[in-house]
Design a protein around this motif. Structure first.
Motif, PDB file in Angstrom:
ATOM      1  N   UNK A   1       0.911  -1.159   0.687  1.00  0.00           N
ATOM      2  CA  UNK A   1      -0.151  -0.045   0.105  1.00  0.00           C
ATOM      3  C   UNK A   1       0.670   1.371  -0.076  1.00  0.00           C
ATOM      4  N   UNK A   2       1.787   1.326  -0.022  1.00  0.00           N
ATOM      5  CA  UNK A   2       2.973   2.492   0.443  1.00  0.00           C
ATOM      6  C   UNK A   2       4.228   2.383  -1.118  1.00  0.00           C
ATOM      7  N   UNK A   3       4.316   1.064  -1.888  1.00  0.00           N
ATOM      8  CA  UNK A   3       5.402   1.859  -3.011  1.00  0.00           C
ATOM      9  C   UNK A   3       4.767   2.606  -3.959  1.00  0.00           C
ATOM     10  N   UNK A   4       6.104   2.867  -4.268  1.00  0.00           N
ATOM     11  CA  UNK A   4       5.666   3.614  -4.982  1.00  0.00           C
ATOM     12  C   UNK A   4       5.676   3.938  -6.965  1.00  0.00           C
ATOM     13  N   UNK A   5       5.925   1.812  -7.064  1.00  0.00           N
ATOM     14  CA  UNK A   5       5.462   2.083  -8.299  1.00  0.00           C
ATOM     15  C   UNK A   5       3.995   1.847  -8.374  1.00  0.00           C
ATOM     16  N   UNK A   6       3.307   1.662  -7.753  1.00  0.00           N
ATOM     17  CA  UNK A   6       2.377   1.529  -7.807  1.00  0.00           C
ATOM     18  C   UNK A   6       0.969   2.407  -8.074  1.00  0.00           C
ATOM     19  N   UNK A   7       0.435   2.808  -9.260  1.00  0.00           N
ATOM     20  CA  UNK A   7      -0.386   3.843  -9.635  1.00  0.00           C
ATOM     21  C   UNK A   7      -1.702   4.448  -8.969  1.00  0.00           C
ATOM     22  N   UNK A   8      -1.823   2.809  -7.995  1.00  0.00           N
ATOM     23  CA  UNK A   8      -2.916   3.516  -6.825  1.00  0.00           C
ATOM     24  C   UNK A   8      -2.313   3.794  -6.044  1.00  0.00           C
ATOM     25  N   UNK A   9      -1.346   4.035  -5.249  1.00  0.00           N
ATOM     26  CA  UNK A   9      -0.327   4.501  -4.684  1.00  0.00           C
ATOM     27  C   UNK A   9      -0.297   6.222  -3.944  1.00  0.00           C
ATOM     28  N   UNK A  10       0.165   6.340  -5.623  1.00  0.00           N
ATOM     29  CA  UNK A  10       0.736   7.976  -5.942  1.00  0.00           C
ATOM     30  C   UNK A  10       0.659   8.032  -7.514  1.00  0.00           C
ATOM     31  N   UNK A  11       0.594   8.628  -7.609  1.00  0.00           N
ATOM     32  CA  UNK A  11       0.679   9.241  -9.418  1.00  0.00           C
ATOM     33  C   UNK A  11       1.539   9.963  -9.346  1.00  0.00           C
ATOM     34  N   UNK A  12       2.728   9.872  -8.813  1.00  0.00           N
ATOM     35  CA  UNK A  12       4.177  11.213  -9.347  1.00  0.00           C
ATOM     36  C   UNK A  12       4.679   9.919 -10.254  1.00  0.00           C
ATOM     37  N   UNK A  13       5.852  10.789 -11.338  1.00  0.00           N
ATOM     38  CA  UNK A  13       6.592   9.682 -11.355  1.00  0.00           C
ATOM     39  C   UNK A  13       7.835   9.937 -11.078  1.00  0.00           C
ATOM     40  N   UNK A  14       8.641   8.695 -10.982  1.00  0.00           N
ATOM     41  CA  UNK A  14       9.839   8.087 -10.533  1.00  0.00           C
ATOM     42  C   UNK A  14      11.055   8.779 -10.796  1.00  0.00           C
ATOM     43  N   UNK A  15      12.264   9.450 -10.477  1.00  0.00           N
ATOM     44  CA  UNK A  15      13.818   9.538 -10.727  1.00  0.00           C
ATOM     45  C   UNK A  15      14.506   8.509 -10.904  1.00  0.00           C
ATOM     46  N   UNK A  16      14.790   7.644 -12.096  1.00  0.00           N
ATOM     47  CA  UNK A  16      15.100   6.590 -12.555  1.00  0.00           C
ATOM     48  C   UNK A  16      16.937   6.596 -12.534  1.00  0.00           C
ATOM     49  N   UNK A  17      16.924   7.722 -13.455  1.00  0.00           N
ATOM     50  CA  UNK A  17      18.573   9.063 -13.834  1.00  0.00           C
ATOM     51  C   UNK A  17      18.737   9.585 -13.639  1.00  0.00           C
ATOM     52  N   UNK A  18      20.005  10.164 -13.196  1.00  0.00           N
ATOM     53  CA  UNK A  18      19.820  11.742 -12.930  1.00  0.00           C
ATOM     54  C   UNK A  18      21.709  11.475 -14.081  1.00  0.00           C
ATOM     55  N   UNK A  19      21.325  12.358 -15.337  1.00  0.00           N
ATOM     56  CA  UNK A  19      23.028  12.671 -15.451  1.00  0.00           C
ATOM     57  C   UNK A  19      23.126  14.269 -15.791  1.00  0.00           C
ATOM     58  N   UNK A  20      24.471  14.566 -15.658  1.00  0.00           N
ATOM     59  CA  UNK A  20      25.480  15.480 -15.777  1.00  0.00           C
ATOM     60  C   UNK A  20      25.502  15.875 -16.340  1.00  0.00           C
ATOM     61  N   UNK A  21      25.903  16.528 -17.819  1.00  0.00           N
ATOM     62  CA  UNK A  21      26.135  17.161 -18.756  1.00  0.00           C
ATOM     63  C   UNK A  21      27.292  18.339 -18.634  1.00  0.00           C
ATOM     64  N   UNK A  22      28.937  17.810 -18.673  1.00  0.00           N
ATOM     65  CA  UNK A  22      29.868  19.124 -18.851  1.00  0.00           C
ATOM     66  C   UNK A  22      30.937  18.349 -20.013  1.00  0.00           C
ATOM     67  N   UNK A  23      30.337  19.864 -20.487  1.00  0.00           N
ATOM     68  CA  UNK A  23      30.982  19.430 -22.449  1.00  0.00           C
ATOM     69  C   UNK A  23      32.732  19.977 -21.675  1.00  0.00           C
TER      70      UNK A  23
END
Length: 286
Positions: free
Chosen positions: A166-188
């Motif tokens: 009932x608290x797992x964020x992957x269930x849409x029934x529990x919450x509807x926000x997207x989940x951060x999978x990856x953060x990519x920093x870009x440095x030319x």
């Protein structure tokens, strides 16, 4: 047969060349340090190997950086969906670097609590002086996953119901926000304190989460092994550093006959701290 990722890698370079991010001016590549001989030699070889064109002047740093972020975003847009057989889900690749909002990430799990922090600081500005920048998370590129409806979990058999999970964020029934999978920093490039900035950003991603740690990656076009080492060596913050053209960089460094540069690049690669951008979508599928 040429694979899709190889084709998309070539398209990535065509974008950087066509928009002027990667160019050559007076014999100096746009990502090289004109005051450093080794940087100029390596950068010029890589730029020519990728087909860079001559330009009257290189782009201003901020514009080049933004266009590099977008090119990385477009590359991931095209390649990460190819991982669907091993990483199914509803994914989105988003460029947030242009907004540079401290709380941009707060609309996603597991960082929604940062919204509460933002409101608290607005109500009491003295909190900002106490917290410093330890709560700031301003990524360049995000990969997020939408939560799944119960029909997906229960496709073959009833896996979830109203009594558990009932608290797992992957269930849409529990919450509807997207989940951060990856953060990519870009440095030319990695001039001055950019390596330290990338590490600080990564640590803030780790410290401020309320859930699993997302993938934390850095993509860079820096040609000098010593500067790459300033970011890539060590563990605990950044997962892996990805060079925008590692294959060409290896050839360029070998041609310099610079033992120190060759040795350092070998350490980074053999130590699993530096990979090519073509490795990034596969690594993000883990």
């Amino acid at each position: 047969m040429i694979g899709a990722i190889t084709r998309e890698r070539d398209m990535f370079y065509r974008e950087l060349i066509s928009n002027g991010t990667l160019s050559i001016t007076d014999g100096v590549a746009s990502n090289a340090d004109s005051s450093q001989a080794t940087s100029k030699k390596i950068g010029l070889y890589v730029a020519r190997a990728l087909g860079a064109q001559e330009a009257q002047r290189k782009l201003m740093g901020q514009r080049a950086g933004t266009q590099f972020e977008l090119a990385v975003k477009h590359f991931l847009d095209r390649t990460f969906p190819l991982m669907a057989p091993v990483r199914p889900g509803s994914w989105q690749v988003e460029h947030v670097g242009g907004s540079r909002k401290t709380y941009q990430i707060a609309v996603y799990e597991p960082y929604t609590h940062l919204d509460d922090l933002a409101r608290a600081i607005e109500a009491d500005p003295t909190l900002a002086s106490v917290l410093g920048n330890s709560y700031e998370v301003s990524p360049d590129v995000l990969i997020t996953r939408r939560p799944e409806p119960d029909l997906v979990f229960n496709d073959d058999e009833v896996v979830v119901d109203d009594h558990s999970g009932l608290f797992a964020v992957l269930r849409e029934a529990n919450q509807d926000r997207a989940i951060v999978h990856a953060v990519v920093s870009c440095k030319w490039t990695l001039r001055s304190d950019r390596a330290q900035n990338a590490r600080s950003e990564a640590l803030n991603v780790i410290r401020n989460r309320k859930g699993r740690t997302p993938h934390i990656a850095v993509v860079t076009g820096e040609p000098t092994p010593s500067r790459l080492a300033s970011l890539a060596l060590g563990t605990g913050d950044i997962d892996t550093v990805y060079h925008f053209a590692l294959n060409e960089l290896i050839e360029a460094v070998d041609l310099t006959k610079n033992d120190e540069a060759i040795s350092m690049l070998g350490i980074l690669i053999e130590g699993k701290r530096l990979r090519d951008i073509s490795d990034l979508p596969l690594d993000l599928a883990v």
